[in-house]
Motif scaffolding. Structure first.
Motif, PDB file in Angstrom:
ATOM      1  N   SER A 276      59.181 -25.598  27.146  1.00 37.76           N
ATOM      2  CA  SER A 276      60.531 -25.938  26.690  1.00 37.76           C
ATOM      3  C   SER A 276      60.597 -27.273  25.971  1.00 37.76           C
ATOM      4  O   SER A 276      61.568 -27.540  25.250  1.00 37.76           O
ATOM      5  CB  SER A 276      61.494 -25.956  27.882  1.00 37.76           C
ATOM      6  OG  SER A 276      61.172 -27.020  28.774  1.00 37.76           O
ATOM      7  N   GLN A 277      59.589 -28.115  26.171  1.00 35.63           N
ATOM      8  CA  GLN A 277      59.588 -29.443  25.580  1.00 35.63           C
ATOM      9  C   GLN A 277      58.296 -29.694  24.809  1.00 35.63           C
ATOM     10  O   GLN A 277      57.260 -29.089  25.093  1.00 35.63           O
ATOM     11  CB  GLN A 277      59.783 -30.509  26.666  1.00 35.63           C
ATOM     12  CG  GLN A 277      61.097 -30.402  27.408  1.00 35.63           C
ATOM     13  CD  GLN A 277      61.244 -31.438  28.498  1.00 35.63           C
ATOM     14  OE1 GLN A 277      60.316 -32.186  28.796  1.00 35.63           O
ATOM     15  NE2 GLN A 277      62.417 -31.494  29.110  1.00 35.63           N
ATOM     16  N   LEU A 278      58.385 -30.600  23.855  1.00 39.56           N
ATOM     17  CA  LEU A 278      57.246 -31.018  23.042  1.00 39.56           C
ATOM     18  C   LEU A 278      57.204 -32.537  23.058  1.00 39.56           C
ATOM     19  O   LEU A 278      58.205 -33.197  22.756  1.00 39.56           O
ATOM     20  CB  LEU A 278      57.419 -30.516  21.607  1.00 39.56           C
ATOM     21  CG  LEU A 278      56.343 -30.936  20.593  1.00 39.56           C
ATOM     22  CD1 LEU A 278      55.010 -30.273  20.931  1.00 39.56           C
ATOM     23  CD2 LEU A 278      56.771 -30.567  19.175  1.00 39.56           C
ATOM     24  N   ALA A 279      56.058 -33.095  23.430  1.00 40.53           N
ATOM     25  CA  ALA A 279      55.917 -34.555  23.500  1.00 40.53           C
ATOM     26  C   ALA A 279      54.898 -35.038  22.493  1.00 40.53           C
ATOM     27  O   ALA A 279      53.865 -34.393  22.271  1.00 40.53           O
ATOM     28  CB  ALA A 279      55.493 -34.990  24.905  1.00 40.53           C
ATOM     29  N   VAL A 280      55.193 -36.182  21.867  1.00 44.23           N
ATOM     30  CA  VAL A 280      54.232 -36.862  21.003  1.00 44.23           C
ATOM     31  C   VAL A 280      54.106 -38.302  21.483  1.00 44.23           C
ATOM     32  O   VAL A 280      55.037 -38.859  22.066  1.00 44.23           O
ATOM     33  CB  VAL A 280      54.652 -36.837  19.513  1.00 44.23           C
ATOM     34  CG1 VAL A 280      54.645 -35.427  18.977  1.00 44.23           C
ATOM     35  CG2 VAL A 280      56.012 -37.494  19.307  1.00 44.23           C
ATOM     36  N   THR A 281      52.936 -38.892  21.233  1.00 47.50           N
ATOM     37  CA  THR A 281      52.694 -40.261  21.656  1.00 47.50           C
ATOM     38  C   THR A 281      52.248 -41.105  20.479  1.00 47.50           C
ATOM     39  O   THR A 281      51.644 -40.609  19.526  1.00 47.50           O
ATOM     40  CB  THR A 281      51.610 -40.332  22.742  1.00 47.50           C
ATOM     41  OG1 THR A 281      50.368 -39.835  22.207  1.00 47.50           O
ATOM     42  CG2 THR A 281      51.987 -39.520  23.968  1.00 47.50           C
ATOM     43  N   SER A 282      52.552 -42.400  20.560  1.00 55.91           N
ATOM     44  CA  SER A 282      52.074 -43.357  19.570  1.00 55.91           C
ATOM     45  C   SER A 282      51.615 -44.616  20.272  1.00 55.91           C
ATOM     46  O   SER A 282      52.447 -45.421  20.724  1.00 55.91           O
ATOM     47  CB  SER A 282      53.169 -43.719  18.562  1.00 55.91           C
ATOM     48  OG  SER A 282      52.707 -44.767  17.712  1.00 55.91           O
ATOM     49  N   PRO A 283      50.297 -44.837  20.396  1.00 58.26           N
ATOM     50  CA  PRO A 283      49.830 -46.078  21.011  1.00 58.26           C
ATOM     51  C   PRO A 283      50.191 -47.300  20.176  1.00 58.26           C
ATOM     52  O   PRO A 283      50.347 -48.399  20.721  1.00 58.26           O
ATOM     53  CB  PRO A 283      48.314 -45.882  21.092  1.00 58.26           C
ATOM     54  CG  PRO A 283      47.999 -44.852  20.054  1.00 58.26           C
ATOM     55  CD  PRO A 283      49.194 -43.952  19.994  1.00 58.26           C
ATOM     56  N   ARG A 284      50.337 -47.130  18.860  1.00 52.50           N
ATOM     57  CA  ARG A 284      50.691 -48.267  18.008  1.00 52.50           C
ATOM     58  C   ARG A 284      52.118 -48.741  18.277  1.00 52.50           C
ATOM     59  O   ARG A 284      52.398 -49.942  18.255  1.00 52.50           O
ATOM     60  CB  ARG A 284      50.529 -47.888  16.539  1.00 52.50           C
ATOM     61  CG  ARG A 284      49.090 -47.654  16.136  1.00 52.50           C
ATOM     62  CD  ARG A 284      48.952 -47.368  14.658  1.00 52.50           C
ATOM     63  NE  ARG A 284      47.555 -47.119  14.302  1.00 52.50           N
ATOM     64  CZ  ARG A 284      47.131 -46.809  13.087  1.00 52.50           C
ATOM     65  NH1 ARG A 284      48.013 -46.718  12.087  1.00 52.50           N
ATOM     66  NH2 ARG A 284      45.852 -46.601  12.852  1.00 52.50           N
ATOM     67  N   ALA A 285      53.010 -47.793  18.535  1.00 51.82           N
ATOM     68  CA  ALA A 285      54.398 -48.152  18.826  1.00 51.82           C
ATOM     69  C   ALA A 285      54.634 -48.352  20.316  1.00 51.82           C
ATOM     70  O   ALA A 285      55.677 -48.884  20.707  1.00 51.82           O
ATOM     71  CB  ALA A 285      55.333 -47.072  18.294  1.00 51.82           C
ATOM     72  N   GLY A 286      53.681 -47.923  21.163  1.00 54.65           N
ATOM     73  CA  GLY A 286      53.890 -47.970  22.602  1.00 54.65           C
ATOM     74  C   GLY A 286      55.004 -47.051  23.034  1.00 54.65           C
ATOM     75  O   GLY A 286      55.823 -47.402  23.888  1.00 54.65           O
ATOM     76  N   VAL A 287      55.019 -45.828  22.462  1.00 53.30           N
ATOM     77  CA  VAL A 287      56.139 -44.916  22.664  1.00 53.30           C
ATOM     78  C   VAL A 287      55.635 -43.493  22.860  1.00 53.30           C
ATOM     79  O   VAL A 287      54.675 -43.061  22.212  1.00 53.30           O
ATOM     80  CB  VAL A 287      57.086 -44.950  21.439  1.00 53.30           C
ATOM     81  CG1 VAL A 287      57.995 -43.732  21.391  1.00 53.30           C
ATOM     82  CG2 VAL A 287      57.919 -46.210  21.460  1.00 53.30           C
ATOM     83  N   ALA A 288      56.296 -42.764  23.775  1.00 49.16           N
ATOM     84  CA  ALA A 288      56.189 -41.312  23.864  1.00 49.16           C
ATOM     85  C   ALA A 288      57.578 -40.736  23.639  1.00 49.16           C
ATOM     86  O   ALA A 288      58.559 -41.235  24.205  1.00 49.16           O
ATOM     87  CB  ALA A 288      55.649 -40.885  25.220  1.00 49.16           C
ATOM     88  N   GLN A 289      57.668 -39.737  22.790  1.00 53.24           N
ATOM     89  CA  GLN A 289      58.941 -39.082  22.523  1.00 53.24           C
ATOM     90  C   GLN A 289      58.868 -37.640  22.996  1.00 53.24           C
ATOM     91  O   GLN A 289      57.857 -36.962  22.808  1.00 53.24           O
ATOM     92  CB  GLN A 289      59.290 -39.129  21.038  1.00 53.24           C
ATOM     93  CG  GLN A 289      59.567 -40.530  20.536  1.00 53.24           C
ATOM     94  CD  GLN A 289      59.991 -40.554  19.074  1.00 53.24           C
ATOM     95  OE1 GLN A 289      59.672 -39.650  18.305  1.00 53.24           O
ATOM     96  NE2 GLN A 289      60.702 -41.598  18.679  1.00 53.24           N
TER      97      GLN A 289
END
Length: 351
Positions: A276-289
């Motif tokens: 039901s959900q899709l997650a992406v990560t960015s180590p450069r931004a320090g963010v998971a959406q």
């Protein structure tokens, strides 16, 4: 009373010897490459609570790994542009085979087994021709190389197995050469694409992003065939388009989110366990959406330093960071384990 040795000998003679399984390696749920405090590199098996089940030395920095569907074997890939991959027995750390690229090729850090575990597919670069290739290796015969075919693009990074047994390939569009290290050689002319290929190498379908400086890098596949796509922007950050997308074969990419919020860089992508959900990560931004995989709307944004690895867990997802932390995505990203390790980019689910 029969001895254990005698019992096993009898089993072997009768053809009923036990077949090794992932339970013999501690039943890990995930694999991840990591760096130890002393600078050495290892492959680690983790359970669903983030606890370590095994660790195996690597000769250099690993990028991603892939798990055999039934046997406790993992293939650990060198970081791009690498020329080796190690097949490891996760019960004892023995190196079962070393995959060396043919002359004129290098690995891109990813690979995948077919559903039976008989074949291994690897993403590779024919760096003299500047064209992507998919290498074929026979897992039934000591991982002997048995062929290759075109990836139908440049710079294939990730490759995943579709529910119908075909492949989906993230052709990032970026040409590299071992003599130039990680230098990107063709940014002005790059053309990334998402290609669907049968296991005979025939192109079934392909699609390009709206912005050709958006390098398609990482993939995740839902059981119904919906593909999640993570991209990396090669232009000015202020101009970054959406770098997250979903795709259904035969349709256009549905791009979601804002690339600038991810510092122009998606490090990993995964569907939740229930899809039901899709997650992406960015180590450069320090963010998971986290997005709703049907509507594309953003559900939450989680700030964690150097977060990158993400994989499905039950109905949710697990995250790892370069600081050694393991997080369970729920109402909040709760830290469930901490290790004296630096996790590398990818958290790989074991079958």
């Amino acid at each position: 009373m029969a001895t254990r040795r005698g019992f096993l000998a009898g089993m072997l003679a009768s053809g009923f010897a036990p077949v090794p399984s992932w339970a013999d390696a501690g039943s890990p749920a995930f694999l991840s490459a990591a760096r130890k405090p002393d600078g050495d590199y290892i492959l680690v098996g983790l359970d669903a609570l983030g606890a370590e089940r095994f660790r195996i030395p690597l000769p250099a920095r690993g990028h991603a790994a892939t798990a055999h569907p039934t046997r406790p074997e993992a293939v650990a890939f060198a970081r791009r542009p690498g020329t080796f991959a190690m097949v490891m027995d996760c019960r004892n750390g023995d190196v079962l085979s070393r995959l060396d690229c043919p002359e004129g090729r290098h690995f891109y850090g990813h690979g995948i087994f077919d559903a039976s575990g008989d074949l291994l597919f690897t993403t590779e670069n024919d760096y003299d021709a500047g064209q992507g290739r998919i290498g074929l290796w026979d897992a039934r015969n000591g991982y002997a190389r048995i062929g290759e075919f075109a990836s139908h693009g440049v710079g294939p990074h990730d490759v995943r197995l579709m529910p119908d047994g075909t492949l989906v390939v993230a052709n990032g569009g970026i040409d590299t050469h071992p003599a130039s290290g990680r230098e990107k050689l063709n940014i002005p002319t790059m053309r990334p694409n998402l290609s669907y290929i049968d296991i005979d190498g025939q192109l079934i379908d392909h699609v390009e992003p709206d912005e050709l400086l958006a390098s398609i890098r990482h993939l995740t596949v839902r059981p119904d065939g919906l593909v999640g796509v993570g991209m990396q922007w090669q232009g000015e950050l202020a101009d970054a388009p959406s770098l997250t997308a979903t795709h259904i074969r035969g349709q256009v990419l549905r791009e979601i989110g804002r690339g600038a919020e991810l510092a122009g860089y998606v490090g990993s992508i995964a569907f939740s366990g229930d899809g039901s959900q899709l997650a992406v990560t960015s180590p450069r931004a320090g963010v998971a959406q986290v997005f709703d995989s049907q509507t594309g709307s953003k559900i939450e944004q989680i700030r964690k330093e150097d977060v990158c690895g993400v994989a499905a867990l039950n109905s949710g997802m697990l995250l790892t960071s370069g600081l050694g932390d393991v997080f369970d995505i729920g109402q909040t990203a709760q830290r469930i384990a901490a290790h004296d390790l630096s996790w590398d980019n990818h958290l790989v689910q074991v079958y």
